[in-house]
Design a protein around this motif. Structure first.
Motif, PDB file in Angstrom:
ATOM      1  N   VAL A 127       0.854  -1.190   0.000  1.00  0.00           N
ATOM      2  CA  VAL A 127       0.000   0.000   0.000  1.00  0.00           C
ATOM      3  C   VAL A 127       0.891   1.241   0.000  1.00  0.00           C
ATOM      4  N   VAL A 128       0.748   2.079  -1.024  1.00  0.00           N
ATOM      5  CA  VAL A 128       1.513   3.322  -1.113  1.00  0.00           C
ATOM      6  C   VAL A 128       0.526   4.486  -1.167  1.00  0.00           C
ATOM      7  N   ASP A 218      10.726  -3.230  -7.110  1.00  0.00           N
ATOM      8  CA  ASP A 218      10.306  -2.796  -8.447  1.00  0.00           C
ATOM      9  C   ASP A 218       8.857  -2.323  -8.435  1.00  0.00           C
ATOM     10  N   GLU A 219       7.999  -3.074  -7.752  1.00  0.00           N
ATOM     11  CA  GLU A 219       6.594  -2.668  -7.657  1.00  0.00           C
ATOM     12  C   GLU A 219       6.484  -1.316  -6.953  1.00  0.00           C
ATOM     13  N   LEU A 220       7.233  -1.139  -5.880  1.00  0.00           N
ATOM     14  CA  LEU A 220       7.194   0.113  -5.124  1.00  0.00           C
ATOM     15  C   LEU A 220       7.618   1.290  -5.999  1.00  0.00           C
ATOM     16  N   MET A 223       4.877   2.292  -8.385  1.00  0.00           N
ATOM     17  CA  MET A 223       3.776   2.941  -7.683  1.00  0.00           C
ATOM     18  C   MET A 223       4.122   4.385  -7.339  1.00  0.00           C
ATOM     19  N   LEU A 224       5.347   4.617  -6.871  1.00  0.00           N
ATOM     20  CA  LEU A 224       5.783   5.971  -6.557  1.00  0.00           C
ATOM     21  C   LEU A 224       5.735   6.865  -7.789  1.00  0.00           C
ATOM     22  N   LYS A 225       6.200   6.347  -8.921  1.00  0.00           N
ATOM     23  CA  LYS A 225       6.226   7.143 -10.147  1.00  0.00           C
ATOM     24  C   LYS A 225       4.824   7.529 -10.593  1.00  0.00           C
ATOM     25  N   LEU A 226       3.903   6.572 -10.605  1.00  0.00           N
ATOM     26  CA  LEU A 226       2.558   6.864 -11.089  1.00  0.00           C
ATOM     27  C   LEU A 226       1.849   7.862 -10.183  1.00  0.00           C
TER      28      LEU A 226
END
Length: 317
Positions: A127-128, A218-220, A223-226
């Motif tokens: 969860v971000v 990689d998933e994190l 998510m941060l970029k989007l």
């Protein structure tokens, strides 16, 4: 400002020194040298100053005595500069601290609302959540909705984009194991809940879910970029973002998560390292927990460009 651009780096260093020593707290800005195409040694230096969450900013004034250094608080009104009174300064400081508390509560609210929209699940989640220190404003109308509906799924796992209350909601197929749920708010806040790609293995006689640490990282990063790109490019946010990342063995283990669903029992979850064949699982810790999180503050441009630089961090728990 028009100036000689022969030694731009030296001028920028001098400018940073002057601004840093004559404003409190120091004013953040971006400098853009614009050279004259007919004479590259000449040009303009544009200073872009974003809205600041740290106001009021004081400037130094010439001292009355050699041992004194006075601070005054300017406020621009049209083409005129006014100076804040003592009451104005006290009010501005009170607003700074209350808005900081409001932003932290906003982060919690955005996270809680996204978790409430999840379908029942017993699978591990990443969860971000982000919220800007200075809110932006994303218009939501038919034209913008159609543009976002076409743009958001590109390169990600979302299959549907719909409108919620002052937000866009992007989701994947609920039947998939790695279900994706993303909420992009009008003020630039956002939350993305990602089903972690987990496998099943036996650890010390107990069946557990596990994921490779590199996969989670990689998933994190994606998510941060989007989320940061949404804040900057759709809502017009500049400056810093408050960021929280959390890992939970299942949504109901999250402090703000939904009730425990009536599903098969949740398995213990581990984040480990694997070899190139995915067969070795060295333990990264001697202990495990069902929930862990971390918080930081970072510039929205750094997050969007994929190189987040935390201004302040709170360690994992």
């Amino acid at each position: 400002m028009e100036l000689d651009l022969v030694d731009t780096d030296a001028r920028l260093r001098h400018l940073a020194q002057v601004i840093g020593s004559s404003t409190a707290p120091p004013v953040r800005y971006e400098a853009y040298p614009i050279r004259n195409p007919e004479d590259p040694k000449q040009g303009f230096l544009i200073l872009a100053v974003p809205r600041s969450p740290h106001g009021p900013h004081a400037v130094t004034t010439p001292p009355v005595k050699a041992s004194e250094k006075a601070l005054r608080y300017p406020r621009r009104t049209g083409s005129r500069t006014d100076w804040l009174t003592e009451t104005d300064v006290a009010t501005a400081y009170h607003r700074r601290f209350t808005e900081a508390a409001d932003r932290r509560q906003r982060l919690v609210d955005v996270e809680r609302e996204a978790l409430a929209g999840l379908p029942p699940s017993n699978m591990p989640k990443l969860v971000v959540t982000m919220t800007p220190e200075v809110p932006g404003d994303m218009p939501i109308n038919r034209e913008s909705y159609e543009r976002h509906r076409r743009d958001i799924p590109q390169g990600f796992l979302f299959e549907r984009v719909r409108i919620g209350s002052r937000r866009l909601i992007a989701t994947s197929d609920e039947r998939t194991m790695n279900y994706q749920h993303c909420e992009l708010h009008r003020d630039g806040s956002g939350a993305w809940i990602n089903g972690i790609p987990a496998q099943t293995a036996m650890f010390e006689g107990t069946e557990s879910h596990y994921a490779d640490v590199n996969v989670v990282v990689d998933e994190l990063q994606n998510m941060l970029k989007l989320l940061a790109a949404h804040a900057r490019d759709r809502a017009g946010v500049s400056g810093t973002m408050l960021v929280k990342a959390a890992v939970c063995a299942a949504p109901h283990w999250h402090p703000h998560g939904p009730p425990r669903p009536n599903l098969n029992p949740v398995l213990p979850f581990r984040i480990d390292q694997t070899d190139q064949y995915g067969t070795r699982h060295p333990l990264l810790s001697t202990q495990s927990c069902a929930y862990a999180d971390a918080e930081a503050a970072a510039f929205v441009d750094d997050l969007t460009d994929g190189s987040p630089a935390g201004a302040s961090d709170r360690p994992h728990r």
